[in-house]
Each structure stands twice: as structure tokens, then as C-alpha cells.
Design a protein around this motif. Sequence first.
Motif, PDB file in Angstrom:
ATOM      1  N   LEU A  38       0.821  -1.207   0.000  1.00  0.00           N
ATOM      2  CA  LEU A  38       0.000   0.000   0.000  1.00  0.00           C
ATOM      3  C   LEU A  38       0.857   1.260   0.000  1.00  0.00           C
ATOM      4  O   LEU A  38       0.473   2.285  -0.569  1.00  0.00           O
ATOM      5  CB  LEU A  38      -0.950  -0.010   1.205  1.00  0.00           C
ATOM      6  N   ALA A  39       2.022   1.198   0.658  1.00  0.00           N
ATOM      7  CA  ALA A  39       2.940   2.341   0.603  1.00  0.00           C
ATOM      8  C   ALA A  39       3.416   2.562  -0.824  1.00  0.00           C
ATOM      9  O   ALA A  39       3.548   3.716  -1.277  1.00  0.00           O
ATOM     10  CB  ALA A  39       4.127   2.097   1.542  1.00  0.00           C
ATOM     11  N   ASN A  40       3.665   1.480  -1.549  1.00  0.00           N
ATOM     12  CA  ASN A  40       4.059   1.603  -2.956  1.00  0.00           C
ATOM     13  C   ASN A  40       2.921   2.191  -3.780  1.00  0.00           C
ATOM     14  O   ASN A  40       3.147   3.014  -4.672  1.00  0.00           O
ATOM     15  CB  ASN A  40       4.453   0.219  -3.487  1.00  0.00           C
ATOM     16  N   VAL A  41       1.693   1.775  -3.482  1.00  0.00           N
ATOM     17  CA  VAL A  41       0.527   2.341  -4.180  1.00  0.00           C
ATOM     18  C   VAL A  41       0.413   3.840  -3.898  1.00  0.00           C
ATOM     19  O   VAL A  41       0.181   4.646  -4.797  1.00  0.00           O
ATOM     20  CB  VAL A  41      -0.759   1.608  -3.753  1.00  0.00           C
ATOM     21  N   ALA A  42       0.578   4.218  -2.634  1.00  0.00           N
ATOM     22  CA  ALA A  42       0.463   5.635  -2.268  1.00  0.00           C
ATOM     23  C   ALA A  42       1.564   6.473  -2.899  1.00  0.00           C
ATOM     24  O   ALA A  42       1.359   7.657  -3.204  1.00  0.00           O
ATOM     25  CB  ALA A  42       0.495   5.778  -0.746  1.00  0.00           C
ATOM     26  N   ASN A  43       2.748   5.893  -3.115  1.00  0.00           N
ATOM     27  CA  ASN A  43       3.838   6.639  -3.752  1.00  0.00           C
ATOM     28  C   ASN A  43       3.507   7.007  -5.192  1.00  0.00           C
ATOM     29  O   ASN A  43       4.135   7.915  -5.758  1.00  0.00           O
ATOM     30  CB  ASN A  43       5.139   5.822  -3.711  1.00  0.00           C
ATOM     31  N   ASN A  44       2.561   6.315  -5.784  1.00  0.00           N
ATOM     32  CA  ASN A  44       2.151   6.596  -7.164  1.00  0.00           C
ATOM     33  C   ASN A  44       0.781   7.272  -7.211  1.00  0.00           C
ATOM     34  O   ASN A  44       0.033   7.115  -8.173  1.00  0.00           O
ATOM     35  CB  ASN A  44       2.112   5.290  -7.969  1.00  0.00           C
ATOM     36  N   HIS A  45       0.450   8.026  -6.157  1.00  0.00           N
ATOM     37  CA  HIS A  45      -0.893   8.600  -6.071  1.00  0.00           C
ATOM     38  C   HIS A  45      -1.169   9.656  -7.133  1.00  0.00           C
ATOM     39  O   HIS A  45      -2.334   9.924  -7.449  1.00  0.00           O
ATOM     40  CB  HIS A  45      -1.117   9.203  -4.680  1.00  0.00           C
ATOM     41  N   LYS A  46      -0.126  10.265  -7.687  1.00  0.00           N
ATOM     42  CA  LYS A  46      -0.369  11.260  -8.746  1.00  0.00           C
ATOM     43  C   LYS A  46      -0.979  10.609  -9.981  1.00  0.00           C
ATOM     44  O   LYS A  46      -1.698  11.274 -10.737  1.00  0.00           O
ATOM     45  CB  LYS A  46       0.934  11.969  -9.105  1.00  0.00           C
TER      46      LYS A  46
END
Length: 769
Positions: free
Chosen positions: A511-519
Amino acid sequence: MGLPALEFSDCCLDSPHFRETLKSHEAELDKTNKFIKELIKDGKSLISALKNLSSAKRKFADSLNEFKFQCIGDAETDDEMCIARSLQEFATVLRNLEDERIRMIENASEVLITPLEKFRKEQIGAAKEAKKKYDKETEKYCGILEKHLNLSSKKKESQLQEADSQVDLVRQHFYEVSLEYVFKVQEVQERKMFEFVEPLLAFLQGLFTFYHHGYELAKDFGDFKTQLTISIQNTRNRFEGTRSEVESLMKKMKENPLEHKTISPYTMEGYLYVQEKRHFGTSWVKHYCTYQRDSKQITMVPFDQKSGGKGGEDESVTLKSCTRRKTDSIEKRFCFDVEAVDRPGVITMQALSEEDRRLWMEAMDGREPVYNSNKDSQSEGTAQLDSIGFSIIRKCIHAVETRGINEQGLYRIVGVNSRVQKLLSVLMDPKTASETETDICAEWEIKTITSALKTYLRMLPGPLMMYQFQRSFIKAAKLENQESRVSEIHSLVHRLPEKNRQMLQLLMNHLANVANNHKQNLMTVANLGVVFGPTLLRPQEETVAAIMDIKFQNIVIEILIENHEKIFNTVPEMPLTNAQLHLSRKKSSDSKPPSCSERPLTLFHTVQSTEKQEQRNSIINSSLESVSSNPNSILNSSSSLQPNRNSSDPDLNVVKPTRPNSLPPNPSPTSPLSPSWPMFSAPSSPMPTSSTSSDSSPVRPEEAIHEDSSTPFRKAKALYACKAEHDSELSFTAGTVFDNVHPSQEPGWLEGTLNGKTGLIPENYVEFL
């Protein structure tokens, strides 16, 4: 009586009679001018109204043309076909009529409005300009004449002759202007007879042409109208003839419906309520179900009869077994369980009656239940934190991170339920799960994969973060400052079973990896918290209080994502002592902390700016470092956790021991705590102390009072609200003032009086006055 003629000979005399006659002509021109202006205005309004009428009739014709009659049965009679075609014929006639109306409207502007405006501007306007010139010359002639008559007769003869010549010239010019004006007035009066009436005649001719076109259309429509009238009458006669037969059949159906049951291609069909698992328990959703014995195919269509609409996607499964549900195993009546070949788990259904359940079970070759003490044996084992479970989660994560990490609405957009169940059945197959490959076939959509991951987590016997810790996580999210929240959640995570923690770590790293690509995927940490909070921290019972705590569940997940490296890769520090918690509160009280009801739900950081606050932080940090570096020192001495009593900061003299074991440090999930009461979790087990060291003895209650106290009995004011858990404690709100406050026999607690009642008060909740 008409207007009198204007004689040119009268222009020279310019008599009063001539002037009166001229004024009557001028008044008539003004009257004509005003009338033409009103006529043009009314004509434009008429044209606009005709355009609106035409537009409305065209819209009406389009509506008729779009509607198509659907007759009952698979074939139509000639009369029915004629009636079905009638609306299109009506529309065609109306459109043809409106085409002619549009042509009339377009011509009306040219044949009526334009000529009238031209006549008014060119003819009546020219007459008005001539009148202005005539009035100006009249004024000039009269002025020169009066001046000439006032000349003295004693002037020279040459001067008098010159003056006479000048007057003659002005008189001649005035006479010419008068003739021109009279000519123009009479010309306009004559012109209006034809130039004014002729446009009106042309406009009426256009109307007559339009009406004549309508008459021609009516004649052409006559044959179809006759045919349609006959078809309508024939249809009415047939209706009257068959109505009695239909009514008779209806009465027979009312009396004995089973004799007239329709032959169905299905072995059994009807409405059933299907039990579905939700975030907060279960719900029963109404489905229209069909079953074919040959193919063993069950089709479930979620359908709401009240709204008349489908509630989701159709789902088809292949029947494996059907078992009647025991009465004492479920609170609902008429239930039975269905197991499917291509869907994991048990589908619990509720029939509409006992007879309906019997018919369904007969159709599905159902069997009676096995009576044993293990009531949940059927549902257990469908999803576990075993090698298969970890394999499923890893495969889903690998597919998302390699193929869909930038897909918008990741984990928010839900996949089709039937495809999600099929994917889970493939992934949970021991043959597939035992394979070493980590790729999920590209035919599965990302939304199906993400929904499968979330569904598998919800299928676990209990939430990943466990029911017994759910309330503790919520309490941690309600702490006042961010550092305390992270520290408490860090500690709670490491109290989870090993497999739960490993699965949680695997998920939070993803989920941290997902959030890092939130743009790209628009899934921020807050959005992920909303998605996974109810899944990972669902309560054991669905209550209003649990629903109100959803926002705190989301905060817990946000903290886990933002601090995943620290939480999962480091050992948590020893829990803060009560004195350090008190210092944390004391630091925040310098800026007038908000009351419990005013505390924000979002995460925030407290900024310390003064030197005294920095000194406090250094003392706390040094104490914590000494504890973490040598945990065994706690067994020898507790003085390392106590601030220096000789410090110049009086706030550091407050030391709050732990609550005695008689009162539980961590209230159970059912404890009647107010949701807004700030929670502080104590260590999971009492800290042992050495009996040989003089420094390890508990701090005396008297030392909990500030050094400047002159008497053990003082007044104190509550900093925060508190709800009593035991009869010996006092309940109070922020700002409450207590009398006779003095140390209690129980460490960490004071004793005071409020409204005549004496009870215990948490020491770090008050300040002395």
C-alpha cells in the motif's frame, strides 16, 4: 368627412384656414405613423408566435414518430399494423404542414415587415423632414419681415431698395418651401392607400396559401383516416369480445393457481434471500434464483421488487451440494446451505416459507444436516493465514504492482462479483496455489484482482488485526499527538501473532508503494485508509458506536502505511511511563489544549519552540534511550525512568506510577468508555521491580504534589474530561474544580471531593490551583 385638399395657391397667402388644414394633414400622418409602428410590432410578435407554434408542433410530431406500438403476441393483425403505423402518419402530416408554415413565416418578413418599415421611414419620415424645413423657413421669413417693417423711412433710398430686394428673396424661398411641403404631405396621404395596404394583402395571401396546403394535406390523408377509423372500430369490437374470456380466466387463476401454472424451462425458480458478508456483519439480499437440474446451474439475480431494479450483477454457480440449515444454527427461518463447485465457501439462502424450502431442496436433491457440536465446521478453513493464503496475497500484489500500479481508483473500483469469486476459486485451488509461479493470467482485470485481495482478507475467520486488539487500535488513534499514536500502534502491531504481523507487513509495504504513485492512480494514503480500514479492523459486533469509529480505523491504516518501515522493521520501545505521558500533556497544555470534543480527527504534529520544552524533550529522550539500550536495568532500578527531582523545571517533579492491578490497564471492547475520552494504554504486563534496591521503591504519593504545596489538601482543576470505570472513581468534564484534593493510597491517583462525593481522580488529568 375626409381631409380637405391643400391648394397650392393658399401657400402664398398662408392664411389661418390654410394652417388649420395643414395641421389636420400632419395629425393624420402622425396617426398613420404610430399605427404602422404598432402594426410592425404586432407583426413581429405574430411571426415569433408562429415560429414557437411551429417548433412545438414539430416537437409533438417528433414524439409521435419516435413512439412505436408493441402489440401483445408474436404477430399482428392488419388492423393492429394500421394502428401501429398511425402515429408515424400523423407525424408526417404535421411535419408537412409545418414545412409550409415555415415558408409562410420566412415570406412574412419580406412581404409585410420590410415594406411597412420602408414606407414609414422613407415616406412619412421624408414628410417629417419637410415639415421641419417648412417650420424653420416660416420662422426666418417672419423675423426678416418684422425687421424690414421696422426700418425708418428716413434711411437712404438705396438702403431701402436693398432691404426690399432681400425681403422679396426670402418670401420667394419661403413660398417654394411651402409648395414642396404641401406636395409631400398630399403625396404621402395618397401613397398610403396602396403602399400600406399592399403588404397586408400579400401577408394574407401567404396565410391563404398555408391553409390551402393544409386542406390539400387533409384530402390526401382522407383515405388513411378512413382505414384507420375502421381498424380502430374493429380492434374495439375484438377487445369487447375477448375481455369477458380474459376475466373468466383470471377468476379461475384466483380460485386454483396451481392448475394453471406456466411450464418453465427451469426445474425451480423464485425469490430467495441470500446471506452476504459485509464490513460490519451480514445482510440478507433478495435474489431471483433459477435452477436447472440437468446442468446443476444456479443463477442468482439481485432484484428489488419495490424499486423494480437490479441491485447488482447476475451470478451463476454450479451446484455441489444442498443441505437444510438447522433451526438452532441460525436466527432466520426456512434456511438451507448450498455449496458450489466454482465458488468457495457456503452460500446460505432463505426460502419464503417452509413449503418453498421443501420444493427448493427437492429440486436440488438436498439432504438433512449432520447434527454435531461443531456448528461452524462448514465455513471454517475457507481462508486462512497459511501458505496458500500468503501465496494468494503475493500473487495479487505482484499482479497489481507489475500491471496496474498507475490505474486510477486502484482498490476503490470494485470488480464484478462473479469474476472475483471465480478468480478466488482458482487461486484457492491447492493445485494452483502450490505452483511456484507468481503471475496471475493477464485475462483478469486489475479491479478483479484488487477485489479478490480484499475479499480474501474479509473471508478470514477474523480480521487481520484481530478482534481483541480492535479497541486498542482505536484508542491509539484517539491519542492527542502523533508521536504517541505511532508509538502505541507500533507496540500493538508487535503483539499480533507472527503470521498476522507478516501478512500485515506484506500488505502495508504494498500500500505504501501504491500511495507513492498517487499522482497517477489518485489513491493517497487517506484514500487507502478509507478502503482498508473496515476490512482490516472490522469490529466483532455491528453497533452505532462501531460505525462512529470507522474514521479512527482509517487513521490507524494511514499511520501503518506512512510509518511501515519503522513499525515493522524495528522493535518497539518500552511504553512511556505515566510521568512521561503527563509531561507530554503538560507540554501541549502550554498552548491551551482543546477539549476532548474539540480535538481534531486528523493527524497533527505538535511543534515545540521554547528552550524549556527542548530541555524536557532531551530529558525524556535520554531516559528512553537508557531503557531501550538496557532493558534489564528496569529490573534493578526504576530511577532511570524518573526525571531529576533537583531540576529547576517544576514540571519535571511530577511522577505518575501505574494503575494497580485491581483496575485493568486495558479496558475490554465492551467497557463503557466515552469515545472522546483520551485513552492511555499501560504496559501489557506489570513491570517488575527489585526489592533490594532502595531506588526501586514506588514514589510516595506526597511526591506527586508540586513542591510549592503548603498543605496536602488543595483545590485542583480538571484539564480533560473523564468517565469513571469503577464506583470508586469520579466522572467529570474539563474545567471541573475539586475540593480537598490529596494523595491516594493507590499510586497514580488522587482523592478529591466533587459535589459532596469523594472519589479517585487520575493524577495526570488535573492541575493544582
